[in-house]
Scaffold this active site. Structure first.
Site, short mmCIF file in Angstrom:
data_model
loop_
_atom_site.label_atom_id
_atom_site.label_comp_id
_atom_site.label_asym_id
_atom_site.label_seq_id
_atom_site.Cartn_x
_atom_site.Cartn_y
_atom_site.Cartn_z
N HIS A 19 47.00 28.85 52.73
CA HIS A 19 46.26 28.21 51.65
C HIS A 19 45.96 26.73 51.94
CE1 HIS A 19 46.85 31.89 49.52
NE2 HIS A 19 48.15 31.78 49.64
N SER A 22 48.82 34.63 45.00
CA SER A 22 48.40 34.72 46.40
C SER A 22 47.96 36.15 46.72
CB SER A 22 49.52 34.23 47.31
OG SER A 22 49.09 34.13 48.65
#
Length: 326
Positions: free
Chosen positions: A197, A94
């Site tokens: 996300h 991430s």
């Protein structure tokens, strides 16, 4: 062959930068990064409490700064040990992708901190728009887990390993998933601000896309494999990195695919930069026989340096790098 990995949001802990400030130049380095990020990284890395550093707009710059700092200190006495010269593979989870790009030379330190400042603030704003969240689904059959996530209109936001998928979406849908957990699986709510996300982050993606032209991105070194969370694909140009990091905020993070690429590349050792633990923990379960090393505090530096020398194929191939400047 050496993989150096950079953790994502949730790895931060109160006071985790305290010990690093005892090293020469670290306070000044963090002060400079604070200017670029627009927050006080020294304060948040030393005295801020868990609730404060859980804030997306604080956590993400703090993590990127910590990874850059750890990498600088790894190569402080021997520039060849810096990840840009020693890693065979670099990847981040991430927001850790921003750290990895900085270490690979794709982004300069200033641009990396400016990018993560925009990213974190945009994601925080998107998360505040409506009640959303994330939950780890641990265990169970993968097909059944994915079917349950889809049944409740959730997104598999993080595919972390064979035994862990993070579902994300509306708060009421996550509650329904907890009541309807797949067989032999646990649904564990995560203390995060929103459904990262996923399509809920589309406004943040738009903000990043508008900011992206301000970045100056270089290509990674030809000998260095920089992997993306987008299916573990190889990032070969700076422009491609920028394109992928913009998409990433609203797209799933596939760390399982990155680990699969580690295995296929023949990685023998994985070093996780501060604040370490999460990614080596996943690798311990998924990549049997691969050596693991965490770099959390200055006390870990000598072991980390020895680990890099043992596993880096690039150091063996390019001994002249020992004399290069960082």
């Amino acid at each position: 062959m050496l993989a150096i990995v950079c953790p994502g949001q949730g790895a931060q802990k109160p006071g985790f930068l305290n010990d690093w400030l005892d090293l020469p130049g670290v306070r000044a380095s963090l002060a400079a990064m604070s200017e670029h990020a627009g927050i006080d990284l020294v304060e948040h890395g030393t005295v801020s409490d868990a609730d404060t550093i859980r804030d997306t707009a604080i956590a993400q710059p703090l993590l990127v700064a910590a990874g850059i700092l750890a990498a600088q200190q790894l190569g402080a006495d021997d520039h060849a040990l810096h990840p840009a010269r020693s890693a065979d593979v670099l990847a981040g989870h991430s927001v850790g992708e921003v750290t990895a790009a900085a270490l690979a030379g794709v982004l300069g330190e200033e641009d990396a901190l400016r990018l993560v400042a925009v990213r974190s603030q945009a994601m925080a704003r998107a998360a505040a728009a409506e009640p959303t969240g994330m939950a780890a689904v641990v265990g169970g059959d993968r097909d059944e887990v994915m079917a349950a996530i889809a049944r409740h209109d959730l997104t598999p936001a993080n595919i972390n390993s064979a035994g862990q998928v993070v579902a994300a979406g509306a708060a009421e849908s996550l509650a329904a998933l907890r009541e309807d957990a797949p067989a032999k699986a646990r649904v564990i709510p995560l203390q995060v601000a929103g459904a990262f996300h996923t399509p809920f982050m589309a406004p943040a993606r738009e903000e990043l896309a508008a900011f992206a032209p301000e970045l100056t991105a270089a290509d990674p070194a030809p000998a260095l494999r920089l992997l993306s969370n987008a299916g573990g694909q190889l990032v070969e140009t700076g422009d491609r990195f920028v394109e992928l990091i913009v998409q990433q905020v609203a797209s799933p993070v596939d760390w399982e695919a990155c680990m699969r690429e580690f295995a296929e590349a023949g990685v023998t050792g994985i070093l996780e930069l501060a604040p370490a633990g999460t990614l080596v923990g996943l690798a311990k379960r998924e990549l049997k026989g691969v050596a693991l090393q965490s770099l959390n505090t200055p006390e870990d530096l000598e072991a980390a340096r020895a680990f890099v020398r043992e596993h880096s194929a690039r150091l063996t191939d390019t001994p002249s790098a020992l004399t290069e400047e960082n």
